[in-house]
Each structure stands twice: as structure tokens, then as C-alpha cells.
Motif scaffolding. Structure first.
Motif, PDB file in Angstrom:
ATOM      1  N   GLU A 103       0.825  -1.206   0.000  1.00 28.08           N
ATOM      2  CA  GLU A 103       0.000   0.000   0.000  1.00 28.08           C
ATOM      3  C   GLU A 103       0.863   1.261   0.000  1.00 28.08           C
ATOM      4  O   GLU A 103       0.546   2.243  -0.682  1.00 28.08           O
ATOM      5  N   VAL A 142       2.405   1.638  -3.603  1.00 31.88           N
ATOM      6  CA  VAL A 142       1.408   2.087  -4.573  1.00 31.88           C
ATOM      7  C   VAL A 142       1.083   3.566  -4.364  1.00 31.88           C
ATOM      8  O   VAL A 142       0.990   4.345  -5.323  1.00 31.88           O
ATOM      9  N   ALA A 143       0.963   3.974  -3.102  1.00 32.36           N
ATOM     10  CA  ALA A 143       0.692   5.385  -2.804  1.00 32.36           C
ATOM     11  C   ALA A 143       1.836   6.277  -3.290  1.00 32.36           C
ATOM     12  O   ALA A 143       1.601   7.361  -3.849  1.00 32.36           O
ATOM     13  N   LEU A 158       1.750   6.533  -7.139  1.00 34.33           N
ATOM     14  CA  LEU A 158       0.667   7.430  -7.560  1.00 34.33           C
ATOM     15  C   LEU A 158       1.047   8.892  -7.305  1.00 34.33           C
ATOM     16  O   LEU A 158       0.733   9.772  -8.124  1.00 34.33           O
ATOM     17  N   GLN A 159       1.732   9.150  -6.205  1.00 30.68           N
ATOM     18  CA  GLN A 159       2.165  10.514  -5.907  1.00 30.68           C
ATOM     19  C   GLN A 159       3.223  10.973  -6.915  1.00 30.68           C
ATOM     20  O   GLN A 159       3.219  12.124  -7.365  1.00 30.68           O
ATOM     21  N   ALA A 193      -0.647   8.343 -11.842  1.00 35.15           N
ATOM     22  CA  ALA A 193      -1.539   7.255 -12.258  1.00 35.15           C
ATOM     23  C   ALA A 193      -0.742   5.965 -12.407  1.00 35.15           C
ATOM     24  O   ALA A 193       0.489   5.997 -12.542  1.00 35.15           O
ATOM     25  N   VAL A 225      -3.600  -1.635  -6.489  1.00 36.68           N
ATOM     26  CA  VAL A 225      -3.599  -0.897  -7.755  1.00 36.68           C
ATOM     27  C   VAL A 225      -4.989  -0.906  -8.375  1.00 36.68           C
ATOM     28  O   VAL A 225      -5.423   0.076  -8.983  1.00 36.68           O
ATOM     29  N   LYS A 245      -7.918  -0.735  -7.032  1.00 40.43           N
ATOM     30  CA  LYS A 245      -8.802   0.316  -6.507  1.00 40.43           C
ATOM     31  C   LYS A 245      -8.618   1.615  -7.289  1.00 40.43           C
ATOM     32  O   LYS A 245      -9.593   2.291  -7.624  1.00 40.43           O
ATOM     33  N   HIS A 246      -7.382   1.957  -7.561  1.00 37.29           N
ATOM     34  CA  HIS A 246      -7.071   3.157  -8.345  1.00 37.29           C
ATOM     35  C   HIS A 246      -7.585   3.018  -9.782  1.00 37.29           C
ATOM     36  O   HIS A 246      -8.189   3.933 -10.333  1.00 37.29           O
ATOM     37  N   GLY A 275     -11.287   3.390 -10.120  1.00 37.08           N
ATOM     38  CA  GLY A 275     -11.645   4.801 -10.048  1.00 37.08           C
ATOM     39  C   GLY A 275     -11.430   5.525 -11.357  1.00 37.08           C
ATOM     40  O   GLY A 275     -12.179   6.443 -11.717  1.00 37.08           O
ATOM     41  N   ASN A 276     -10.418   5.088 -12.122  1.00 38.84           N
ATOM     42  CA  ASN A 276     -10.115   5.695 -13.419  1.00 38.84           C
ATOM     43  C   ASN A 276     -10.920   5.077 -14.559  1.00 38.84           C
ATOM     44  O   ASN A 276     -10.951   5.626 -15.657  1.00 38.84           O
TER      45      ASN A 276
END
Length: 257
Positions: free
Chosen positions: A77, A80-81, A84-85, A89, A131, A133-134, A137-138
Motif C-alpha cells: 500500500e 502504490v501510494a 501514484l504521488q 496514475a 492498484v 482500486k485506483h 476509479g479511473n
């Protein structure tokens, strides 16, 4: 950089586990060649840093390395965070981190079985979950799991005696199909590549001992080459595979037939 729209990955970001060496590095290279920005992670940060620097220098894309044990949910986690930061994406996820343990089934230690399952199966689940979950969302994402022909058929003990590994890869194959069915409605594609014998750190000893036997049993009479895997990985990452999901593609010269 190639611009064919079927395979063009410009503007995409790919996260590749175990991307610092072996097949993961090969996949990172072809994605970078076709324009993707690259995040590579593994337990060995140094390998990933070397790969990221090499990709930036050769292909002019953005690449970054991360230290991550894929069997540890907190580390997954966190990684992945951070990706993304840093990139904004994750469009492509390659679950390539793997472990194996050679031993007769009757002698295999429980710890060895659990280690292989934790990395190969649980790690694939945890990274896909984080990943995914992201991506949900996209409304878009390509997930590519690295299975093995060892998970498609029972290999003779003279060639491969690693029941934990083969069982874990069969689990990855079914996980791929099930997840593809569950996430298709979200615009996500989930497929797997099942490589045959490629020369990597993991297979080096087996190939050194049994190369003649492995090659003689292969319909194409050869071992896998990096380009063989790169082509399929590129196909599954781009627009060329936009009507393909839940598939296990063997890249093995016909050895699983």
C-alpha cells in the motif's frame, strides 16, 4: 520510440514488480521503448535503481525505483501510494515478483511452501487489490500476471521438482481468470503470461543441469529469448489487446502442448 497506436504506450505509467532483473526488467525495457513511464519495485532496491537509471538514459522516459516486499500488505500500500504521488496514475500493472523452492514434495518444509505462496499468490493478490482500486476509479487498467507453464502441466521431477512453485502458478492462472470476470465491467483487463523455460536467475540451475533434456522435449527445440516475452507483454499492455481479458498465454515454444 515507436508510434503505432496499437502498441504506443506514451503517457502511460507501468508498475512492474520484480522489475530490477530478469523477465521483469525485460518487460520494463520494452514498455519504456514504446513510451511508457516506468516504476519498478522489488525487495532489492539497488537492482531497481540501476534499471530505472538505465531506462531513463536509454529511452528518455521517467523511471523510478521502490523497495517493496509484495507479500507485506503495508509495504504494498505504501509503494502504490508513492507511485501514484510520483507519477499521478498507474495504467499498467505487471505482477512479476516470484519465488521458488526446489525439493521433493515429501521433504518440502512448510516454511518453504508458505514463502512461495506468500510471494507468488498473496503478493499478486495484494498488489492487484491496491492498484485495482485506483484503476477502478479511473475506469481503465491493464493487469498482467506472470504465471508459468509449470502451472499448466505437471512437469517430470527430473526437470522441475518444485511443487510449491507449480501449484502457486496454477493459482495465479485461476486468479487471473476470476479477477478478469469480476473487473471487466470496470474497464479493467486482467491477463497472464505463462513463460516456458527462459534463462533467468531463478531457472539458471535447472537449465544448467537439464538444458539438453528441456530443449529436446520442446517442439521448437530452443529456450525462450527475451524478445519472445516482450512481444506478448507489449500486446497485453496496449490497445492491441482491448478485446482480450482473462486469458493465459503460454510463451513456451509449444512445450505445454
Amino acid at each position: 520510440m515507436m508510434t503505432n497506436s496499437f502498441f504506443d504506450l506514451s503517457g502511460r505509467t507501468a508498475l512492474i514488480t520484480g522489475g530490477g532483473s530478469g523477465l521483469g526488467k525485460n518487460i520494463a525495457e520494452v514498455y519504456a521503448e514504446y513510451g511508457a513511464n516506468i516504476a519498478v519495485c522489488s525487495r532489492k532496491l539497488a537492482n531497481c535503481q540501476e534499471t530505472a537509471e538505465d531506462l531513463e538514459r536509454r529511452f528518455g522516459i521517467k523511471a523510478k525505483a521502490y523497495e517493496c516486499d509484495v507479500s507485506n500488505e503495508q509495504q504494498v500500500e505504501k509503494t502504490v501510494a508513492e507511485v501514484l504521488q510520483d507519477f499521478g496514475a498507474i495504467d499498467i500493472l505487471v505482477n512479476n515478483s516470484g519465488a521458488t523452492w526446489g525439493e521433493f514434495a515429501e521433504n518440502m518444509p512448510l516454511e518453504a511452501w508458505q514463502k512461495v505462496m506468500n510471494v507468488n499468490v498473496t503478493g499478486t493478490f495484494l498488489m492487484s487489490k491496491a492498484v485495482g482500486k485506483h484503476m477502478i476509479g479511473n475506469g481503465y487498467g491493464k493487469i498482467i500476471n506472470i504465471g508459468s507453464t509449470a502451472g499448466l502441466k505437471a512437469e517430470s521431477p527430473e526437470v522441475l521438482n518444485a511443487i510449491g512453485y507449480s501449484t502457486s502458478k496454477a493459482a495465479v492462472h485461476h486468479f487471473t481468470k476470476d479477477l478478469a470476470r469480476k473487473w471487466a465491467g470496470h474497464g479493467l483487463y486482467v491477463n497472464a503470461i505463462a513463460p516456458g523455460f527462459f534463462e533467468t536467475k531463478m531457472t539458471k540451475q535447472t537449465i544448467a543441469k537439464h538444458a539438453d533434456k528441456i530443449i529436446s522435449r520442446n517442439p521448437m527445440k530452443k529456450l525462450g529469448e527475451p524478445k519472445s516475452l516482450q512481444g506478448v507483454a507489449l500486446f497485453l499492455a496496449g490497445a492491441a489487446s482491448d478485446y482480450v481479458t482473462g486469458q493465459i498465454i503460454a510463451v513456451d515454444g509449444g512445450s505445454s502442448l
